[in-house]
Design a protein around this motif. Structure first.
Motif, PDB file in Angstrom:
ATOM      1  N   GLU A  27       0.829  -1.198   0.000  1.00 42.25           N
ATOM      2  CA  GLU A  27       0.000   0.000   0.000  1.00 42.25           C
ATOM      3  C   GLU A  27       0.870   1.258   0.000  1.00 42.25           C
ATOM      4  O   GLU A  27       0.566   2.241  -0.683  1.00 42.25           O
ATOM      5  N   LEU A  28       1.953   1.235   0.752  1.00 39.96           N
ATOM      6  CA  LEU A  28       2.856   2.388   0.806  1.00 39.96           C
ATOM      7  C   LEU A  28       3.535   2.610  -0.543  1.00 39.96           C
ATOM      8  O   LEU A  28       3.738   3.750  -0.972  1.00 39.96           O
ATOM      9  N   ILE A  29       3.879   1.518  -1.204  1.00 43.09           N
ATOM     10  CA  ILE A  29       4.485   1.626  -2.536  1.00 43.09           C
ATOM     11  C   ILE A  29       3.489   2.223  -3.524  1.00 43.09           C
ATOM     12  O   ILE A  29       3.827   3.068  -4.355  1.00 43.09           O
ATOM     13  N   LYS A  30       2.252   1.801  -3.410  1.00 40.22           N
ATOM     14  CA  LYS A  30       1.215   2.221  -4.365  1.00 40.22           C
ATOM     15  C   LYS A  30       0.743   3.643  -4.144  1.00 40.22           C
ATOM     16  O   LYS A  30       0.475   4.375  -5.114  1.00 40.22           O
ATOM     17  N   TYR A  31       0.648   4.052  -2.888  1.00 46.59           N
ATOM     18  CA  TYR A  31       0.015   5.338  -2.587  1.00 46.59           C
ATOM     19  C   TYR A  31       0.975   6.339  -1.926  1.00 46.59           C
ATOM     20  O   TYR A  31       0.591   7.080  -1.033  1.00 46.59           O
ATOM     21  N   GLY A  32       2.206   6.360  -2.360  1.00 47.25           N
ATOM     22  CA  GLY A  32       3.171   7.313  -1.806  1.00 47.25           C
ATOM     23  C   GLY A  32       2.968   8.722  -2.324  1.00 47.25           C
ATOM     24  O   GLY A  32       2.157   8.977  -3.219  1.00 47.25           O
ATOM     25  N   PHE A  33       3.714   9.656  -1.747  1.00 49.30           N
ATOM     26  CA  PHE A  33       3.698  11.054  -2.158  1.00 49.30           C
ATOM     27  C   PHE A  33       5.017  11.377  -2.878  1.00 49.30           C
ATOM     28  O   PHE A  33       6.041  10.740  -2.602  1.00 49.30           O
ATOM     29  N   PRO A  34       5.020  12.362  -3.753  1.00 46.06           N
ATOM     30  CA  PRO A  34       6.269  12.755  -4.431  1.00 46.06           C
ATOM     31  C   PRO A  34       7.374  13.170  -3.457  1.00 46.06           C
ATOM     32  O   PRO A  34       8.553  13.086  -3.789  1.00 46.06           O
ATOM     33  N   GLU A  35       6.988  13.614  -2.250  1.00 48.29           N
ATOM     34  CA  GLU A  35       7.973  14.046  -1.265  1.00 48.29           C
ATOM     35  C   GLU A  35       8.565  12.882  -0.458  1.00 48.29           C
ATOM     36  O   GLU A  35       9.457  13.091   0.370  1.00 48.29           O
ATOM     37  N   ASP A  36       8.104  11.660  -0.701  1.00 45.93           N
ATOM     38  CA  ASP A  36       8.566  10.510   0.073  1.00 45.93           C
ATOM     39  C   ASP A  36       9.889   9.967  -0.465  1.00 45.93           C
ATOM     40  O   ASP A  36      10.090   9.863  -1.683  1.00 45.93           O
ATOM     41  N   VAL A  37      10.766   9.600   0.453  1.00 40.63           N
ATOM     42  CA  VAL A  37      12.035   8.943   0.111  1.00 40.63           C
ATOM     43  C   VAL A  37      12.032   7.573   0.777  1.00 40.63           C
ATOM     44  O   VAL A  37      11.763   7.448   1.973  1.00 40.63           O
ATOM     45  N   TRP A  38      12.322   6.543  -0.006  1.00 44.06           N
ATOM     46  CA  TRP A  38      12.260   5.147   0.429  1.00 44.06           C
ATOM     47  C   TRP A  38      13.630   4.662   0.889  1.00 44.06           C
ATOM     48  O   TRP A  38      14.637   4.926   0.228  1.00 44.06           O
ATOM     49  N   PHE A  39      13.670   3.934   2.001  1.00 43.52           N
ATOM     50  CA  PHE A  39      14.918   3.386   2.555  1.00 43.52           C
ATOM     51  C   PHE A  39      14.774   1.878   2.753  1.00 43.52           C
ATOM     52  O   PHE A  39      13.720   1.383   3.149  1.00 43.52           O
TER      53      PHE A  39
END
Length: 215
Positions: A27-39
């Motif tokens: 769900e986080l992968i699908k509905y992220g925001f442009p400001e999100d950075v993944w670790f």
């Protein structure tokens, strides 16, 4: 379930979050925001940790302290990575995450490997992990609704910016026309191009001269 953490106060007001399990990660992968950075811990199983930047910021704006918070949280939430030293944590913008139908649940790739960065984590820092855990909050957000609300807000803002751009362009056009009109008026009022009453009188014949010519 999503877990939310607050970064150290001295780096600013930033939220770090991660999903409860691989299904929540989907769900986080699908509905992220442009400001999100993944670790994520490189080449090991770990939680998917996200940092939400402020609007307009990029990965270049992540301070050393903020990066350490995110990397330590990822390491602490990796069964294998938490047991060893000198691990690599990779991070990239949410928009660079690539998901295809052939991938397992929670698995991701990248659209562009050049926008993936790596930070070395020598060891677990308990003071950092414990501080983050003290700020931990559990919520069950409607990620889809949040994502849709964000998109609607962005669309409205773009429309407002376009209207303002058109208004400014129209003001510029009107000002150019006004300036052109002023220049044209000034040219008409140039003294060399004007004729005084005295000059007119000097070039016209008097009534007596006209009568003499007639006679």
């Amino acid at each position: 379930m999503v877990f939310y953490f607050k970064a150290r106060p001295e780096v600013g007001d930033y939220t770090i979050f991660m999903g409860l399990d691989k299904y929540e990660n989907e769900e986080l992968i699908k509905y992220g925001f442009p400001e999100d950075v993944w670790f994520h811990v490189d080449k090991m199983s770990s939680a998917h940790v996200y940092l939400r930047l402020h609007k307009g910021q990029t990965m270049d704006d992540i301070s050393e302290g903020l990066l350490e918070d995110c990397a330590q949280l990822v390491k602490a939430n990796s069964i294998q990575g938490n047991k060893v030293n000198n691990i690599d944590v990779v991070y990239t913008p949410w928009s660079n995450l690539k998901k295809t139908g052939s991938m397992d649940v929670g698995q991701v790739g990248f659209h562009n490997s050049k926008t993936v960065r790596t930070v070395k984590v020598e060891k677990r820092l308990n003071e950092v992990v414990n501080r983050l855990n003290r700020t931990k909050v559990e919520r069950k957000p409607d990620l889809k609704a949040e994502h849709e609300a964000y998109n609607l807000s962005e669309k409205a803002e773009r429309k407002a910016q376009l209207r303002e751009k058109k208004r400014f362009a129209e003001m510029e056009r009107l000002e150019k026309e006004r300036q052109a009109e002023l220049r044209s008026y000034k040219n008409l009022m140039v003294s060399e191009k004007m004729t005084s009453n005295k000059q007119i009188a000097s070039t016209e014949k008097s009534l007596q001269e006209l009568e003499e010519d007639f006679m």
